[in-house]
Scaffold this motif. Structure first.
Motif, PDB file in Angstrom:
ATOM      1  N   ALA A  29      -4.244  -1.248  -1.742  1.00 55.08           N
ATOM      2  CA  ALA A  29      -5.322  -0.403  -1.246  1.00 55.08           C
ATOM      3  C   ALA A  29      -5.653  -0.638   0.376  1.00 55.08           C
ATOM      4  O   ALA A  29      -5.508  -1.561   0.825  1.00 55.08           O
ATOM      5  N   TRP A  30      -6.228   0.567   0.975  1.00 56.13           N
ATOM      6  CA  TRP A  30      -6.300   0.296   2.368  1.00 56.13           C
ATOM      7  C   TRP A  30      -7.899  -0.364   2.505  1.00 56.13           C
ATOM      8  O   TRP A  30      -8.096  -0.909   3.505  1.00 56.13           O
ATOM      9  N   TRP A  88      -5.858   8.508   1.071  1.00 49.64           N
ATOM     10  CA  TRP A  88      -4.872   8.092   0.274  1.00 49.64           C
ATOM     11  C   TRP A  88      -4.708   8.543  -0.978  1.00 49.64           C
ATOM     12  O   TRP A  88      -3.496   8.751  -1.421  1.00 49.64           O
ATOM     13  N   THR A  89      -5.710   8.103  -1.790  1.00 52.93           N
ATOM     14  CA  THR A  89      -5.560   8.558  -3.047  1.00 52.93           C
ATOM     15  C   THR A  89      -5.444   9.697  -3.528  1.00 52.93           C
ATOM     16  O   THR A  89      -4.351  10.408  -4.235  1.00 52.93           O
ATOM     17  N   GLU A 101       0.459  -0.813  -5.270  1.00 45.45           N
ATOM     18  CA  GLU A 101      -0.608  -0.825  -6.011  1.00 45.45           C
ATOM     19  C   GLU A 101      -1.722  -1.229  -4.741  1.00 45.45           C
ATOM     20  O   GLU A 101      -2.746  -1.145  -5.303  1.00 45.45           O
ATOM     21  N   GLN A 147      -8.828   4.967   2.431  1.00 45.28           N
ATOM     22  CA  GLN A 147      -8.324   5.055   0.834  1.00 45.28           C
ATOM     23  C   GLN A 147      -8.577   6.075   0.113  1.00 45.28           C
ATOM     24  O   GLN A 147      -7.783   6.540  -0.707  1.00 45.28           O
ATOM     25  N   VAL A 158       0.865  -1.194  -0.014  1.00 42.55           N
ATOM     26  CA  VAL A 158       0.009   0.250  -0.077  1.00 42.55           C
ATOM     27  C   VAL A 158       0.991   1.302  -0.003  1.00 42.55           C
ATOM     28  O   VAL A 158       0.602   1.982  -0.812  1.00 42.55           O
TER      29      VAL A 158
END
Length: 436
Positions: free
Chosen positions: A217-218, A418-419, A215, A415, A211
């Motif tokens: 994801a949470w 984060w993105t 690639e 997420q 993460v």
């Protein structure tokens, strides 16, 4: 494609370092901290200089509020320290690296066998573009502190499985302890210690790194499962009837007073606990939280607050590397750091045997070393992720405990933050060292 070196916490071996000769030189070291916190570096400098008549190590101490504003201008002018400590979180070292202000330490990494000292989980926090830029400074870990006397009174042994953990909590609840595990969630950040450890247990070191630097994801299944387990524990009353209404300071007072049987925290509490508990300090111990599910491994939590860098324009790089090597890779230096309350990265068994440390400190670090072969995970995800994600995580963890948010909603909000941070370039650069 680059080949990246993989190495474990116990790879290699620490040993006495041979003396190295240099042209007469001075290594200027900048450290930040309050009075008394940085004396250990004076002691290490004196000990090193006594062994190297051709090198003078000068330690310059700065208060924390003066250090950062003075550092960048000095480095940019080709002046200032030869060796200094600085942050390793998102954005902090990027300007130093991009500006060509700090030296590439990859060669020193291989020449000095630092793979035997620096855990892989720390390397990824201090490297980018296949190069090592800093030697990780003090390391922190976390573990379950518990009251041995309460356990003994209720016939409870240190749990080694999750079923035993559940039985221990049930026995404490039956004995009238309404808060088997203190949390102090009003301050939010103590809950993130659980989050970091549990995310690591469910996803493993590779899942966390995927993460942070890949690639992943949470919202991946392991993080949802970890969040669900934390919420389940809260629903069962493990953290008391109102964990989000109690602050960390109040919680720790209650723990040392013998009112709360367990709390998950780190060695920074030991000094205050020794003072608070007095003659009862022997009643307390530390153990690793057992695996939550079948097939899980115990991954010690390790995080650093800063790293040691060398100025690119320094004329004394070799001597600076050698002094850094003495501080962090020799048993003499590592033992001195432990005695001063600073825990260096890497295996501690030899230094722990020689150090004069509080019993609780020895216990928590022995516990971490015992499981080091499984690979470590960050102790504090909130220090290596962007502030925007930390805010979402802190609020979401409280919401999980209050049952006003589902695990899926929590990880989805993480997420999203984060993105956005990735798109803004606010995350740490991918780590790892290219093989030479």
């Amino acid at each position: 494609m680059k080949t990246f070196v993989k190495h474990g916490l116990l790879a290699g071996a620490l040993c006495a370092l041979p003396a190295t000769s240099f042209a007469q030189s001075e290594v200027v070291v900048w450290v930040a901290g309050e009075p008394g916190q940085t004396n250990i570096y004076d002691e290490l400098a004196a000990a090193y200089s006594a062994q190297h008549a051709d090198v003078t190590v000068t330690v310059v101490k700065n208060s924390s509020d003066l250090f950062n504003p003075a550092l960048i201008p000095a480095l940019s002018a080709g002046e200032g320290p030869d060796l200094f400590s600085f942050g390793t979180g998102p954005g902090q070292p990027a300007a130093l690296i991009a500006g060509g202000l700090v030296a590439d330490l990859t060669g020193a990494y291989f020449e000095n066998n630092w793979s035997g000292t620096i855990p892989e989980g720390i390397v990824v926090q201090t490297s980018s573009d296949g190069k090592l830029w800093a030697f990780g400074n003090e390391v922190e870990t976390t573990g379950m502190f518990y009251n041995k006397a309460i356990f003994a009174e209720n016939g409870i042994s240190v749990p080694g499985t999750w079923a035993e953990m559940e039985a221990a909590v049930a026995a404490l609840q039956a004995a009238g302890y309404d808060t088997p595990i203190g949390l102090g969630a009003a301050d939010k950040w103590p809950v993130s210690h659980w989050q970091s450890m549990m995310f690591g247990r469910y996803a493993g070191p590779e899942g966390i790194e995927n993460v942070l630097f890949g690639e992943g994801a949470w919202t991946d299944a392991p993080f949802v499962a970890a969040s669900a387990k934390l919420q389940e524990m809260g629903q069962a009353g493990w953290f008391g009837p109102t964990p989000v209404a109690i602050g960390y300071g109040e919680l720790m007072d209650r723990f040392w007073a013998g009112e709360v049987p367990m709390t998950f925290t780190g060695p920074w509490v030991i000094g205050g606990g020794t003072e608070a508990a007095g003659d009862r300090i022997g009643d307390f111990g530390v153990f690793a939280v057992p695996p939550f599910e079948d097939g899980q491994s115990i991954h010690p939590t390790n995080s650093i607050g800063s790293g040691w860098y060398i100025r690119e324009s320094s004329e004394n790089k070799e001597a600076a590397v050698d002094f850094m090597n003495y501080m962090f890779a020799s048993n003499e230096g590592r033992t001195a750091l432990l005695n001063a309350g600073t825990v260096p990265v890497g295996p501690l068994d030899e230094a722990l045997a020689d150090a004069q440390m509080p019993a609780l400190a020895v216990e928590i670090w022995k516990s971490a070393d015992e499981h080091a072969g499984n690979g470590s995970v960050p102790a504090f995800l909130d220090t290596i992720t962007p502030g925007s994600l930390t805010t979402v995580s802190y609020d979401g963890l409280q919401a999980l405990l209050l049952d006003v948010m589902t695990p899926e909603e929590f990880t989805s909000e993480m997420q999203s933050a984060w993105t956005a941070a990735k798109e803004a370039g606010e995350i740490m650069l991918p780590g790892g060292i290219a093989e030479q």
